[in-house]
Design an enzyme around this catalytic site. Structure first.
Site, PDB file in Angstrom:
ATOM      1  N   LYS A  61      53.903 -26.453 -58.204  1.00  0.00           N
ATOM      2  CA  LYS A  61      54.531 -27.668 -58.741  1.00  0.00           C
ATOM      3  C   LYS A  61      55.591 -27.320 -59.790  1.00  0.00           C
ATOM      4  CE  LYS A  61      50.552 -29.343 -60.407  1.00  0.00           C
ATOM      5  NZ  LYS A  61      49.541 -28.275 -60.490  1.00  0.00           N
ATOM      6  N   HIS A 189      41.907 -26.953 -67.767  1.00  0.00           N
ATOM      7  CA  HIS A 189      43.323 -26.743 -68.056  1.00  0.00           C
ATOM      8  C   HIS A 189      43.537 -27.082 -69.523  1.00  0.00           C
ATOM      9  CE1 HIS A 189      47.610 -26.511 -67.856  1.00  0.00           C
ATOM     10  NE2 HIS A 189      47.628 -26.375 -66.544  1.00  0.00           N
ATOM     11  N   GLU A 268      45.699 -20.599 -62.751  1.00  0.00           N
ATOM     12  CA  GLU A 268      46.759 -21.331 -62.033  1.00  0.00           C
ATOM     13  C   GLU A 268      48.055 -21.357 -62.840  1.00  0.00           C
ATOM     14  OE1 GLU A 268      44.890 -25.138 -61.894  1.00  0.00           O
ATOM     15  OE2 GLU A 268      43.299 -24.510 -60.546  1.00  0.00           O
TER      16      GLU A 268
HETATM   17  C1  LIG Z   1      45.893 -28.508 -62.145  1.00  0.00           C
HETATM   18  C2  LIG Z   1      47.026 -27.749 -62.696  1.00  0.00           C
HETATM   19  N1  LIG Z   1      47.025 -26.409 -62.566  1.00  0.00           N
HETATM   20  C3  LIG Z   1      48.040 -25.648 -63.023  1.00  0.00           C
HETATM   21  C4  LIG Z   1      49.127 -26.210 -63.639  1.00  0.00           C
HETATM   22  C5  LIG Z   1      50.221 -25.315 -64.119  1.00  0.00           C
HETATM   23  O1  LIG Z   1      50.242 -25.303 -65.492  1.00  0.00           O
HETATM   24  P1  LIG Z   1      51.255 -24.400 -66.310  1.00  0.00           P
HETATM   25  O2  LIG Z   1      52.580 -24.587 -65.741  1.00  0.00           O
HETATM   26  O3  LIG Z   1      51.102 -24.880 -67.699  1.00  0.00           O
HETATM   27  O4  LIG Z   1      50.780 -22.976 -66.171  1.00  0.00           O
HETATM   28  C6  LIG Z   1      49.165 -27.611 -63.844  1.00  0.00           C
HETATM   29  C7  LIG Z   1      50.289 -28.228 -64.545  1.00  0.00           C
HETATM   30  O5  LIG Z   1      50.367 -29.401 -64.774  1.00  0.00           O
HETATM   31  C8  LIG Z   1      48.086 -28.398 -63.358  1.00  0.00           C
HETATM   32  O6  LIG Z   1      48.079 -29.720 -63.483  1.00  0.00           O
END
Ligand SMILES: Cc1ncc(COP(=O)(O)O)c(C=O)c1O
Length: 385
Positions: A61, A189, A268
């Protein structure tokens, strides 16, 4: 590294980046976003070196461009997807289903059916109705309960919307088992861009107590998902972010609280993997003198690749190719909306139409959340180098 050496290194990096921008501008119209493969590789390597027990699942994402995904497939990464569309994308680009986690606690029935067909069986949940839905559409799926944890100081707060109360976690996992699912462990998270390591340390402590409660009740758990949140600097002289030092403390906590030979750790990371690779290159398309200062209108704005200033609460360092005396100025995006203003107090040299304004460390949550063409201004083209 001594301060003088650091400054020399930064100067050299600026020279190299600006030379790269000048070269690419001969071939590409602005706005464009440079994605440096070498930086994707470097961040992957930093992560796996600092946290060798943790398998990274790149959260696409943050930047779902196919070439970025392909680079991580080649590096051997696993993937975090939030929807069936993202799942289809990573599978098509070569990720194997057992290297994908469906890490959204609220999933549509159609996406669950799709996950079943494509054998992506690992997923998160944080409430009981979701368990019934999973059991109906994907019997025997492997589930991690996502718990609510402290997001103190994080740029993007995620615990407002997601996460079961930790006291409920064991009961939810028990329920998962009763419904024929496979309870694998706990996920959390700490919020995106979390420079506060305490968030991770406390979350691991909560997780360990859930593991103990489950073990005592004959429901041994095997997997801990540390989520994302790993921070990156967005400014050249930013202080207070030291990923390696954070990772050292996280590792120590993992080893103190868990039998690391028996527990599988995953994470993640999104921003940490894709952020530093991105350099956005824009040009001034107009200037005006208002409110006693220069207003510069760029050909990219809040509706496109600077969308992270809204949705990701991100601040960026705007750089120009011009040197010289700096004046307090305003930078704005190209659309007919006054909300589309990037900064009202930038110290920058005087610029003219055609001048370049660029931003580093903007690979994550930028193009990913840009709208296709508000007012007819398309987002930046991606240029892989
Ligand atoms: C479920 C989940 N995992 C991983 C991420 C990635 O987080 P980051 O970009 O802070 O590493 C997000 C970001 O919103 C998330 O919602």
């Amino acid at each position: 590294m001594p301060n003088g050496e650091k400054q020399e290194k930064a100067k050299l990096e600026t020279t190299n980046i600006e030379a790269l921008i000048r070269t690419l501008m001969k071939k590409h119209a602005t706005p464009f976003m440079i994605i440096r493969r070498s930086m994707l590789e470097k961040q992957y390597e930093r992560f796996t070196k600092a946290l060798p027990e943790v398998t990274p699942f790149y959260a696409i994402k943050s930047h779902p461009h196919p070439e970025i995904i392909k680079t991580f497939v080649e590096l051997g990464s696993s993937f975090d997807v939030a929807s069936g569309v993202e799942m289809q994308k990573v599978l098509k680009l070569g990720a194997s289903p057992n290297r994908v986690i469906f890490a959204h606690t609220i999933k549509s029935p159609e996406d669950l059916e799709f996950a079943k067909r494509r054998r992506v069986r690992l997923m998160t949940f944080d409430n009981e109705p979701e368990l019934y839905k999973i059991a109906k559409h994907y019997p025997k799926a492997h589930v991690l309960v996502r718990i609510k944890v402290a997001n103190k100081g994080s740029q993007v707060e995620l615990s407002l919307k997601f996460g079961a109360d930790p006291e409920q976690a064991y009961l939810l996992l028990r329920k998962a088992k009763a419904l024929g699912l496979v309870p694998k462990g706990v996920s959390f998270h700490v919020g995106s861009q979390s420079a506060n390591v305490e968030n991770y340390l406390q979350a691991l402590e909560l997780t360990a107590s859930i593991f103990n409660e489950a073990e005592e009740n004959d429901l041994p758990l095997k997997m801990v998902d540390l989520g994302g949140g790993f921070p990156i600097p967005h400014f050249d002289n930013e202080i207070g972010i030291n990923f390696e030092r954070m990772a050292q403390q996280i590792r120590k906590q993992m080893h103190t609280l868990f039998d690391t030979r028996k527990v599988q750790f995953i994470a993640e990371p999104g921003r940490f993997f894709s952020g530093p690779a991105g350099i956005l290159v824009t040009q001034v398309i107009g200037r005006a003198f208002r409110n006693n200062k220069n207003y510069y209108y760029l050909n990219d704005g809040l509706y496109a690749d600077f969308s992270g200033m809204v949705f990701d609460h991100c601040k960026y360092e705007f750089k120009t190719l011009r040197r010289g005396q700096k004046f307090l100025s305003t930078l704005a995006g190209p659309t007919c909306d006054s909300f589309d203003t990037l900064s009202v107090n930038e110290e920058i040299p005087e610029m003219y139409v055609g001048d370049v304004v660029y931003v580093k460390n903007i690979g994550a949550y930028s193009s990913a959340s840009a709208v296709p063409a508000f007012n007819g201004f398309p987002p930046a083209k991606i240029v892989m180098v």
